[in-house]
Design a protein around this motif. Sequence first.
Motif, PDB file in Angstrom:
ATOM      1  N   ALA A 154       0.842  -1.202   0.000  1.00 15.90           N
ATOM      2  CA  ALA A 154       0.000   0.000   0.000  1.00 15.90           C
ATOM      3  C   ALA A 154       0.877   1.252   0.000  1.00 15.90           C
ATOM      4  CB  ALA A 154      -0.908   0.005   1.230  1.00 15.90           C
ATOM      5  N   THR A 213      -4.646   6.298  -0.749  1.00  8.33           N
ATOM      6  CA  THR A 213      -3.916   5.034  -0.643  1.00  8.33           C
ATOM      7  C   THR A 213      -4.215   4.177  -1.860  1.00  8.33           C
ATOM      8  OG1 THR A 213      -4.040   5.091   1.779  1.00  8.33           O
ATOM      9  CG2 THR A 213      -3.544   2.973   0.763  1.00  8.33           C
ATOM     10  N   PHE A 222      -2.827   0.407  -4.043  1.00  5.03           N
ATOM     11  CA  PHE A 222      -1.980  -0.778  -4.120  1.00  5.03           C
ATOM     12  C   PHE A 222      -1.289  -0.792  -5.486  1.00  5.03           C
ATOM     13  CE2 PHE A 222      -5.565  -2.255  -1.355  1.00  5.03           C
ATOM     14  CZ  PHE A 222      -4.832  -2.338  -0.175  1.00  5.03           C
ATOM     15  N   ARG A 249      -0.817  -5.313   2.994  1.00  2.00           N
ATOM     16  CA  ARG A 249      -2.051  -6.035   3.276  1.00  2.00           C
ATOM     17  C   ARG A 249      -1.834  -7.516   2.969  1.00  2.00           C
ATOM     18  NH1 ARG A 249      -7.967  -4.191   1.237  1.00  2.00           N
ATOM     19  NH2 ARG A 249      -7.486  -2.654   2.883  1.00  2.00           N
ATOM     20  N   GLU A 266      -5.657 -11.102   1.674  1.00  7.28           N
ATOM     21  CA  GLU A 266      -6.641 -10.521   0.764  1.00  7.28           C
ATOM     22  C   GLU A 266      -6.885 -11.451  -0.426  1.00  7.28           C
ATOM     23  OE1 GLU A 266      -9.253  -9.003   0.080  1.00  7.28           O
ATOM     24  OE2 GLU A 266      -8.611  -6.898   0.356  1.00  7.28           O
ATOM     25  N   TYR A 302      -8.834  -9.715   6.162  1.00 10.11           N
ATOM     26  CA  TYR A 302      -7.463  -9.347   5.797  1.00 10.11           C
ATOM     27  C   TYR A 302      -6.808  -8.547   6.916  1.00 10.11           C
ATOM     28  CZ  TYR A 302      -9.552  -4.824   4.466  1.00 10.11           C
ATOM     29  OH  TYR A 302     -10.232  -3.634   4.469  1.00 10.11           O
ATOM     30  N   GLN A 303      -5.485  -8.459   6.858  1.00  8.28           N
ATOM     31  CA  GLN A 303      -4.717  -7.712   7.857  1.00  8.28           C
ATOM     32  C   GLN A 303      -3.919  -6.605   7.172  1.00  8.28           C
ATOM     33  OE1 GLN A 303      -2.554 -10.514  10.634  1.00  8.28           O
ATOM     34  NE2 GLN A 303      -3.462 -12.045   9.268  1.00  8.28           N
ATOM     35  N   ASP A 304      -4.107  -5.372   7.599  1.00  9.86           N
ATOM     36  CA  ASP A 304      -3.294  -4.240   7.150  1.00  9.86           C
ATOM     37  C   ASP A 304      -2.241  -3.974   8.216  1.00  9.86           C
ATOM     38  OD1 ASP A 304      -4.531  -3.755   4.710  1.00  9.86           O
ATOM     39  OD2 ASP A 304      -6.064  -2.466   5.605  1.00  9.86           O
TER      40      ASP A 304
END
Length: 372
Positions: A135, A142, A144, A175, A178, A200-202
């Motif tokens: 990101a 923001t 990707f 991230r 995803e 998902y994990q940011d």
Amino acid sequence: MRFLIVLAALICSSACQYDCNTPNGEMGSCVLFPQCPHLVEQWNSASRSQLFVVGQLLRELNCGYQGVTPKVCCAPQSVERPPVVFNNENTRLPDLSRHRNIGMLPNRCGDVEIDKISNGNRTGVFEFPWMALLAYRINGTTAFQCGGSVINGRYILTAAHCVTDLGNATLAGVRVGEHDIRTNPDCEGPSDDLQCRAAYQDIPMERAIFHPEYSARTYYNDIALIRLARPIIRIEPICLPTSEELRNTETENMNMIVAGWGLTENNSPSEELLKIQIPVVNNTRCGQVLNRSLVAGITRSQLCAGGLTKIDACRGDSGGPLKSVQEVQNVQRYVQHGIVSFGARICGTTGIPAVYTRLTYFMDWILDQLQP
């Protein structure tokens, strides 16, 4: 906006006087840029990701101006640097079995979920859990713009050009977990048996580490690691070629898989993780095909794959893994062999493969960077 330069009719012949030297030490003639055909062709055929690289080369070759038209040190095409031939017999890879950090790469990796593999270019929600999105903050928004792969709980493997010389962009974080950026969580299956991944994990970035010999001009050593500010929950990494058997795998003509959220045939980023299967191409043949549009040759630390019509990695896929299913300790697992580096100006051009960083030549560097 890139402009096309009309090739001048005047071409420097063997009678030209050599009055300058290129950065590589080759003798050349200081001529108007339009009078150096192979440099004009490099500029006109450069992909978007290569424009900065070719521009930097032209600045290094600049030897003056005639009015507002730049002059360049033009070496005869016959003395251009030839592609470097990949040769296993002349290359000794380091022994990794006793590396102090070998234990930091998980033994459980690259799981192949046979019953959850999707056909075609679509991927299953559970198929490639190690895929990561990088990101970037650009003008307050923001986006990707690169990919990567999870190799352990704190590190993402990606390309050096994804973490350095970013212009007005700032790498903000990564991230993981995803699949489809439109939904969270991602699910698949019939309504009466719906199976979903965790959300998902940011994760913010602690620091980015790119290879000290990375060249933005040639894309040599195009490899980097991102250390995350906190560990990934539910680690599902891809396998790396750490064993002698995997590192000595003859990859030529193997079919490998690339996955990512990059540009599709509609010239827009994909919202869903897609995959393609492409053949690995001989380095010498690849160098011959790409030699006219590259600022340097293909080296043994790179590999080429693709060249199929409308089947290719594309902008936005950079940094993602090139992988294949192989036997690891008697179990079929996904093993990463390459990192998406660069390709043709138009993705999926028939006969023009893309270039990948070859991981077998950087495994010791990767391990050297890892910390608990």
